[in-house]
Design a protein around this motif. Structure first.
Motif, short mmCIF file in Angstrom:
data_model
loop_
_atom_site.label_atom_id
_atom_site.label_comp_id
_atom_site.label_asym_id
_atom_site.label_seq_id
_atom_site.Cartn_x
_atom_site.Cartn_y
_atom_site.Cartn_z
N LYS A 92 0.80 -1.24 0.00
CA LYS A 92 0.00 0.00 0.00
C LYS A 92 0.83 1.28 0.00
O LYS A 92 0.32 2.35 -0.32
CB LYS A 92 -0.92 0.03 1.22
N GLN A 93 2.09 1.21 0.38
CA GLN A 93 2.92 2.40 0.52
C GLN A 93 4.25 2.18 -0.20
O GLN A 93 5.07 1.40 0.26
CB GLN A 93 3.21 2.69 1.99
N GLN A 112 0.46 5.86 -2.78
CA GLN A 112 -0.28 5.47 -1.60
C GLN A 112 -1.64 4.91 -2.02
O GLN A 112 -2.51 5.65 -2.48
CB GLN A 112 -0.46 6.66 -0.66
N ILE A 113 -1.79 3.60 -1.87
CA ILE A 113 -3.03 2.93 -2.20
C ILE A 113 -3.92 2.94 -0.96
O ILE A 113 -3.45 2.60 0.13
CB ILE A 113 -2.76 1.48 -2.67
N PRO A 114 -5.19 3.34 -1.11
CA PRO A 114 -6.06 3.42 0.06
C PRO A 114 -6.18 2.09 0.79
O PRO A 114 -6.28 1.03 0.17
CB PRO A 114 -7.41 3.82 -0.52
N VAL A 115 -6.15 2.16 2.11
CA VAL A 115 -6.34 0.97 2.94
C VAL A 115 -7.78 0.49 2.73
O VAL A 115 -8.71 1.30 2.67
CB VAL A 115 -6.08 1.31 4.42
N GLY A 116 -7.95 -0.80 2.59
CA GLY A 116 -9.28 -1.36 2.44
C GLY A 116 -9.81 -1.35 1.01
O GLY A 116 -10.98 -1.65 0.79
N SER A 122 -9.13 -1.54 -9.26
CA SER A 122 -7.81 -1.30 -9.82
C SER A 122 -7.06 -0.26 -8.99
O SER A 122 -7.54 0.86 -8.84
CB SER A 122 -7.95 -0.80 -11.26
N PRO A 123 -5.86 -0.62 -8.47
CA PRO A 123 -5.09 0.35 -7.69
C PRO A 123 -4.76 1.61 -8.51
O PRO A 123 -4.75 2.71 -7.96
CB PRO A 123 -3.81 -0.40 -7.34
N SER A 124 -4.53 1.45 -9.81
CA SER A 124 -4.15 2.61 -10.62
C SER A 124 -5.25 3.66 -10.72
O SER A 124 -4.98 4.82 -11.00
CB SER A 124 -3.74 2.15 -12.02
N ARG A 125 -6.50 3.28 -10.45
CA ARG A 125 -7.61 4.24 -10.53
C ARG A 125 -7.95 4.86 -9.18
O ARG A 125 -8.74 5.80 -9.11
CB ARG A 125 -8.85 3.57 -11.10
N HIS A 126 -7.39 4.33 -8.11
CA HIS A 126 -7.78 4.79 -6.77
C HIS A 126 -6.59 5.21 -5.92
O HIS A 126 -6.72 5.34 -4.71
CB HIS A 126 -8.55 3.67 -6.05
N THR A 127 -5.46 5.41 -6.53
CA THR A 127 -4.23 5.67 -5.80
C THR A 127 -3.87 7.15 -5.82
O THR A 127 -4.07 7.84 -6.82
CB THR A 127 -3.08 4.86 -6.42
#
Length: 154
Positions: A92-93, A112-116, A122-127
């Motif tokens: 996540k970090q 920084q990928i949101p916890v949960g 997709s991490p690339s859309r929410h990071t």
């Protein structure tokens, strides 16, 4: 004559021991070792993060889990590039860093990928991507390419 032979033998054995020790390491500098090894890296990194208001300690000190550094080119310039992650949560970090070849400038991409975040998202859309050190477009592309190589990044 015998003293110089013994001294030479001791020196030879000591040298062989040091070579064996070095061979047991991969021989490459890791991101988390840079600041303690060379004052130029430390100075460049401090300049890159100076304008930042809040950064985690592991980013400030480059003290997470570090990968071996790799020499890469962006345009006509060479950089030493590597990845560091927060020790307690590597997934996540993450931080991707680039130091120019003469160690006078440093850049970073803090991921920084949101916890949960659900597995199906997709991490690339929410990071949250945060640039450090004001990299130009070539350095940004270089660091983004390192991020895209991560198998967990889609």
């Amino acid at each position: 004559m015998q003293k110089s032979f013994k001294a030479s033998l001791v020196a030879l054995l000591l040298g062989a021991s040091l070579a064996a020790t070095a061979a047991s390491n991969d021989g490459q500098q890791r991101v988390n070792e840079l600041l303690s090894v060379d004052a130029h890296y430390r100075s460049a990194w401090q300049s890159a993060i100076k304008p930042e208001q809040r950064l985690p300690d592991w980013v400030i000190n480059l003290s997470g889990n570090g990968s071996p550094m790799t020499a890469l080119e962006a345009g006509h310039d060479k950089y030493l590039v590597g990845q560091l992650c927060e020790t307690s949560d590597c997934s996540k970090q993450r931080l991707y860093v680039a130091f120019n070849w003469d160690k006078s400038e440093a850049y970073g991409l803090l991921v920084q990928i949101p916890v949960g975040l659900p597995e199906d998202k997709s991490p690339s859309r929410h990071t949250d991507l945060h640039w450090l050190g004001e990299p130009d477009d070539q350095v940004k592309a270089l660091l983004e390419e390192q991020l895209k190589k991560d198998p967990g990044w889609y």
